[in-house]
Design a protein around this motif. Structure first.
Motif, PDB file in Angstrom:
ATOM      1  N   LEU A 172     -28.015 -61.260 -40.800  1.00 34.50           N
ATOM      2  CA  LEU A 172     -28.139 -61.208 -39.791  1.00 34.50           C
ATOM      3  C   LEU A 172     -27.209 -61.853 -38.129  1.00 34.50           C
ATOM      4  CD1 LEU A 172     -31.053 -64.185 -39.330  1.00 34.50           C
ATOM      5  CD2 LEU A 172     -31.572 -60.945 -40.113  1.00 34.50           C
ATOM      6  N   SER A 173     -25.818 -61.978 -38.870  1.00 33.94           N
ATOM      7  CA  SER A 173     -25.052 -61.815 -38.057  1.00 33.94           C
ATOM      8  C   SER A 173     -24.044 -60.281 -37.866  1.00 33.94           C
ATOM      9  CB  SER A 173     -23.674 -62.597 -37.927  1.00 33.94           C
ATOM     10  OG  SER A 173     -23.214 -62.627 -39.117  1.00 33.94           O
ATOM     11  N   GLU A 174     -24.004 -59.788 -39.264  1.00 36.62           N
ATOM     12  CA  GLU A 174     -24.201 -58.546 -38.952  1.00 36.62           C
ATOM     13  C   GLU A 174     -24.755 -57.094 -38.539  1.00 36.62           C
ATOM     14  OE1 GLU A 174     -22.238 -57.254 -42.793  1.00 36.62           O
ATOM     15  OE2 GLU A 174     -21.864 -59.608 -43.245  1.00 36.62           O
ATOM     16  N   ARG A 175     -23.741 -56.331 -38.062  1.00 38.21           N
ATOM     17  CA  ARG A 175     -24.791 -55.332 -37.083  1.00 38.21           C
ATOM     18  C   ARG A 175     -24.750 -54.119 -38.048  1.00 38.21           C
ATOM     19  NH1 ARG A 175     -29.726 -55.586 -34.095  1.00 38.21           N
ATOM     20  NH2 ARG A 175     -28.875 -57.028 -31.707  1.00 38.21           N
ATOM     21  N   VAL A 176     -25.655 -53.968 -39.140  1.00 42.70           N
ATOM     22  CA  VAL A 176     -24.892 -52.499 -39.825  1.00 42.70           C
ATOM     23  C   VAL A 176     -26.103 -51.096 -39.356  1.00 42.70           C
ATOM     24  CG1 VAL A 176     -25.502 -51.894 -42.420  1.00 42.70           C
ATOM     25  CG2 VAL A 176     -24.940 -54.189 -41.355  1.00 42.70           C
ATOM     26  N   THR A 177     -25.496 -49.891 -39.455  1.00 41.07           N
ATOM     27  CA  THR A 177     -26.407 -48.686 -38.524  1.00 41.07           C
ATOM     28  C   THR A 177     -27.496 -48.213 -39.854  1.00 41.07           C
ATOM     29  OG1 THR A 177     -24.409 -47.264 -39.239  1.00 41.07           O
ATOM     30  CG2 THR A 177     -24.691 -47.991 -37.269  1.00 41.07           C
ATOM     31  N   ILE A 178     -28.386 -47.473 -40.001  1.00 33.66           N
ATOM     32  CA  ILE A 178     -28.593 -47.005 -40.859  1.00 33.66           C
ATOM     33  C   ILE A 178     -28.193 -46.285 -41.785  1.00 33.66           C
ATOM     34  CG2 ILE A 178     -30.661 -44.962 -41.007  1.00 33.66           C
ATOM     35  CD1 ILE A 178     -31.996 -47.422 -40.706  1.00 33.66           C
ATOM     36  N   ASP A 179     -26.968 -45.178 -40.816  1.00 28.07           N
ATOM     37  CA  ASP A 179     -26.633 -44.123 -41.723  1.00 28.07           C
ATOM     38  C   ASP A 179     -25.438 -45.093 -42.799  1.00 28.07           C
ATOM     39  OD1 ASP A 179     -27.011 -42.165 -40.838  1.00 28.07           O
ATOM     40  OD2 ASP A 179     -25.812 -42.344 -39.444  1.00 28.07           O
ATOM     41  N   GLY A 180     -24.624 -46.828 -42.240  1.00 27.48           N
ATOM     42  CA  GLY A 180     -24.844 -47.049 -42.553  1.00 27.48           C
ATOM     43  C   GLY A 180     -25.797 -47.961 -44.076  1.00 27.48           C
ATOM     44  N   LEU A 181     -25.973 -48.435 -43.726  1.00 29.70           N
ATOM     45  CA  LEU A 181     -27.593 -49.255 -44.693  1.00 29.70           C
ATOM     46  C   LEU A 181     -27.429 -47.302 -46.005  1.00 29.70           C
ATOM     47  CD1 LEU A 181     -29.588 -50.730 -42.919  1.00 29.70           C
ATOM     48  CD2 LEU A 181     -28.513 -51.828 -44.507  1.00 29.70           C
ATOM     49  N   SER A 182     -27.836 -46.327 -45.616  1.00 33.95           N
ATOM     50  CA  SER A 182     -27.483 -44.908 -46.594  1.00 33.95           C
ATOM     51  C   SER A 182     -26.786 -44.949 -47.160  1.00 33.95           C
ATOM     52  CB  SER A 182     -27.826 -43.949 -45.539  1.00 33.95           C
ATOM     53  OG  SER A 182     -27.838 -42.516 -45.763  1.00 33.95           O
ATOM     54  N   ARG A 183     -25.241 -45.022 -46.608  1.00 35.04           N
ATOM     55  CA  ARG A 183     -24.097 -45.004 -48.000  1.00 35.04           C
ATOM     56  C   ARG A 183     -24.043 -46.075 -48.679  1.00 35.04           C
ATOM     57  NH1 ARG A 183     -21.953 -43.352 -42.975  1.00 35.04           N
ATOM     58  NH2 ARG A 183     -21.487 -45.845 -42.275  1.00 35.04           N
TER      59      ARG A 183
END
Length: 239
Positions: free
Chosen positions: A146-157
């Motif tokens: 939860l402390s990390e902010r991951v973008t949709i694009d990041g999750l996609s990769r």
């Protein structure tokens, strides 16, 4: 006539044993609320977290937590921690099997077959197995970090999944957008930290992925109706 008296004596002896009847009445009392019965039925078929149950039933998470507590005290559901998330399922006792079967007989409900063979699932078996399982792994990753902010694009990769598909399947599985769903997770974790630790509001904000304390406080206020400091001062007020 002898048999009749014997049966009567046996019945009188059994009804005098209050302990067993008391236990059964407590179980029925736990299921006397239709919402709790729905939750119990759901958990007979799947393992769910509080947010997942709330999403499926259109309820607030505090309300779901209240019903789960009653069911747990009655021995009908049990929770297990997976990382930072607690997942609930029906207890494995014989009472649950009987109550599950009785509920479906009375309602004439057919259990969904998640193991294959259910026609609607088979029609999209590739989608269900590949995409849904991947979305669950994404959910597990996000709730565990939860402390990390991951973008949709990041999750996609990271998970080799098309961004559009990822967003669509996530909403289909969890009933709301990824951003909205994770916002609730972050704020519930923040509320827990405010209630159980001495961390400063800024530290709590960073632990749930907010670099800006003011932004965190604004979002917390939207969900809980009070600022983080007021929430802590009041000892943890429910939404």
């Amino acid at each position: 006539m002898g048999k009749e008296y014997f049966r009567r004596d046996f019945l009188i002896e059994e009804v005098s044993k209050s302990g067993g009847f008391q236990s059964v009445s407590e179980i029925f009392a736990a299921l006397s609320d239709s919402t709790r019965l729905k939750i119990f039925w759901l958990l007979c078929h799947s393992k769910e977290c509080v947010i997942g149950i709330a999403s499926m039933l259109g309820m607030t998470t505090p309300a779901v937590s209240h019903h789960l507590r009653v069911l747990k005290e009655a021995g009908l559901v049990e929770g297990s921690r997976d990382g930072k998330e607690v997942f609930y399922t029906a207890s494995g006792g014989p009472e649950c099997g009987i109550l599950h079967s009785m509920t479906e007989r009375l309602m004439s409900v057919a259990c969904p077959d998640f193991g294959g063979g259910h026609e609607r699932v088979n029609e999209r078996s590739g989608y269900m197995e590949d995409h849904v399982e991947k979305i669950k792994r994404i959910h597990e990753f996000l709730t565990g970090n939860l402390s990390e902010r991951v973008t949709i694009d990041g999750l996609s990769r990271m998970f080799a999944m098309n961004p559009t598909t990822l967003k669509s399947v996530f909403k289909d599985v969890y009933g709301e957008s990824l951003a909205a769903h994770m916002k609730v997770h972050r704020m519930e974790r923040a509320a827990e930290l405010l209630s159980t630790t001495d961390m400063s509001v800024g530290e709590v904000a960073r632990s749930v992925g907010y670099g800006s304390q003011s932004k965190f406080s604004a979002v917390f206020g939207e969900l809980y109706g009070v600022s983080p400091r007021e929430y802590r001062a009041e000892g943890g007020r429910r939404r």
